[in-house]
Design an enzyme around this catalytic site. Structure first.
Site, PDB file in Angstrom:
ATOM      1  N   LYS A  81       0.806  -1.230   0.000  1.00 24.17           N
ATOM      2  CA  LYS A  81       0.000   0.000   0.000  1.00 24.17           C
ATOM      3  C   LYS A  81       0.840   1.281   0.000  1.00 24.17           C
ATOM      4  O   LYS A  81       0.487   2.272  -0.622  1.00 24.17           O
ATOM      5  CB  LYS A  81      -0.940   0.011   1.209  1.00 24.17           C
ATOM      6  CG  LYS A  81      -1.980  -1.102   1.173  1.00 24.17           C
ATOM      7  CD  LYS A  81      -3.360  -0.562   0.899  1.00 24.17           C
ATOM      8  CE  LYS A  81      -4.380  -1.621   0.540  1.00 24.17           C
ATOM      9  NZ  LYS A  81      -4.313  -2.881   1.285  1.00 24.17           N
TER      10      LYS A  81
ATOM     11  N   GLU B 104      -9.751   6.351   3.554  1.00 21.77           N
ATOM     12  CA  GLU B 104     -10.637   5.349   4.137  1.00 21.77           C
ATOM     13  C   GLU B 104      -9.810   4.086   4.320  1.00 21.77           C
ATOM     14  O   GLU B 104      -8.798   3.898   3.635  1.00 21.77           O
ATOM     15  CB  GLU B 104     -11.814   5.064   3.199  1.00 21.77           C
ATOM     16  CG  GLU B 104     -11.521   4.075   2.064  1.00 21.77           C
ATOM     17  CD  GLU B 104     -10.473   4.535   1.051  1.00 21.77           C
ATOM     18  OE1 GLU B 104     -10.361   5.751   0.836  1.00 21.77           O
ATOM     19  OE2 GLU B 104      -9.756   3.678   0.505  1.00 21.77           O
TER      20      GLU B 104
ATOM     21  N   SER C 160       1.749  -9.741  -1.401  1.00 24.09           N
ATOM     22  CA  SER C 160       1.336  -8.347  -1.208  1.00 24.09           C
ATOM     23  C   SER C 160       1.595  -7.817   0.193  1.00 24.09           C
ATOM     24  O   SER C 160       1.782  -6.618   0.384  1.00 24.09           O
ATOM     25  CB  SER C 160      -0.138  -8.177  -1.569  1.00 24.09           C
ATOM     26  OG  SER C 160      -0.936  -9.077  -0.826  1.00 24.09           O
TER      27      SER C 160
END
Ligand SMILES: *Cc1c(COP(=O)(O)O)cnc(C)c1O
Length: 403
Positions: free
Chosen positions: A95, A117, A384
């Site tokens: 991220k 969010e 990930s």
């Protein structure tokens, strides 16, 4: 066979075929235009590129390694498996690749307040981290249900100096948090930048997030050529909104010999109705500013979705994935909660890596893929994120199993 000489998406209207676009209140259009213009400038700006690369190398941990998974490969006894180690990024997942790029852009726009969010809290942590580093005010919207089940990430976010706002509307999860963030942005758009955490939302977000995440695929290509002297045969990644998958897929889209496989969450099983396999079972609809595959009922109401992994627990996915599915360039499959949990302990025991439950979906698909490969084939799995945040969920599940 798929054959595109030059892949160049989205079009000038921010569309990937019929998907994508910009379905937002009028008041947000100028901010989206401004963001789009700035992006087309910084994309060509060597100074921005150097700034971004420096941050990636010296603050984040890039390049992340591409590791040969020897024991996992032996376990299947067929093709060679490599792992792209996005779990080694600062804050534990891919991220932050996108967040660092967007924070740099927010500064150039003169915005002093950042909103975001978050569902599992990984995006919230990454945004709070980058805001701390650059001294920006940070507000993170999170559903009350997610706040309860992701307590460690809520604490981390607050420790980093961000404000966490509980969202009590709707199902009190990610989609409601997103609606609340959009509401905030409408009110405060003058001084506020909204950092979306995946390749979703109105144009230009899906394109910007994809490009910032493409560092994953660019590195993978270099690394596999160095290691094996050729491109891989298959690349596998999990798909929630779809950013880690787009990041590793995008630099390979024109390489038609490389199969690109996205794995969604089948939750308790596709037949149970409790899943989030939007590309497998959804149909086109408009949601949170974009047109994309979406899980919805006959009246177009967005469905309640389920996955053991909070990061995949979302009723849609990015518009570019919808397009790549329709033109048959990418393939999409799904695995259940239980298959993901099994894959988590398999990777832990064979490679000494505890993956995030999201990632475990991509790993679980190896059970279906590997028997179809031969010894001379190469498979890359995008890891990930790491599983520390999921230990509570995993322990609870294993306890249920043993009673
Ligand atoms: C958020 C998250 C995902 C899902 O998001 P995508 O945009 O589909 O990549 C997957 N893995 C991890 C570790 C995450 O934190």
């Amino acid at each position: 066979m798929f054959n595109i000489i030059e892949y160049d998406q989205p079009d000038r209207n921010g569309k990937f075929g019929i998907y994508g676009g910009r379905y937002v209140p009028e008041i947000l259009v100028p901010a989206l235009r401004e963001l789009e213009e700035l992006y087309s400038e910084v994309k060509k700006d060597p100074k921005f590129r150097v700034e971004f690369q420096n941050l990636q190398q010296k603050y984040n941990c890039r390049p992340t390694p591409l590791s040969y998974a020897e024991r996992l490969s032996k376990h299947f006894g067929t093709g060679k498996i490599y792992l792209k180690r996005e779990d080694l990024n600062h804050t534990g997942a891919h991220k932050i690749n996108n967040v660092l790029g967007q924070v740099l852009m927010a500064q150039k726009l003169g915005k002093t307040r950042i909103i975001a969010e978050t569902g599992a809290g990984q995006h919230g942590v990454a945004v709070a981290t980058a805001c701390a580093k650059f001294g920006l005010k940070c507000v993170v919207y999170m559903g009350e249900v997610d706040i309860a089940r992701q307590a460690p990430n809520v604490f981390r976010t607050k420790l980093l100096g961000a404000e966490v706002v509980p969202v009590v509307s709707g199902s009190r999860t990610l989609k409601d948090a997103t609606n609340e963030a959009i509401r905030d942005w409408v009110t405060n758009v003058k001084d506020t930048h909204y950092i979306i955490g995946s390749v979703v939302g109105p144009h230009p977000y899906p394109m910007i997030v994809r490009d910032f995440q493409s560092v994953i695929g660019v590195e993978t290509k270099e690394q596999i050529i160095k290691e094996e002297g050729r491109l891989p045969d298959v690349i596998v990644a999990c798909v929630g909104g779809g950013s880690n998958a787009m990041g590793i897929f995008h630099p390979f889209i024109n390489d038609e010999g490389v199969r690109l496989i996205g794995v969604e969450a089948a939750g308790l099983g596709l037949a149970s109705g409790k899943h989030c396999a939007s590309l497998t079972l959804g149909r086109a609809g408009i949601f949170q500013g974009m047109m994309s595959y979406l899980l919805q009922d006959d009246d177009g109401q967005v469905s309640e979705v389920h996955s053991i992994s909070a990061g995949l627990d979302y009723p849609g996915s990015g518009p570019e994935h919808s397009y790549l599915k329709d033109i048959d360039r990418c393939e999409y499959f799904s695995v259940t909660d239980e298959q993901a949990l099994e894959a988590t302990s398999l990777l832990a025991r064979l490679e000494g890596i505890i993956p995030a439950l999201e990632t475990a979906h991509a790993l679980a698909y190896l059970n279906f893929l590997m028997p179809t490969t031969t010894k001379d084939q190469i498979v890359v799995v995008n890891v990930s994120g790491r599983g520390d945040k999921d230990l509570g969920t995993i322990v609870e599940y294993l306890r249920d199993l043993s009673t």
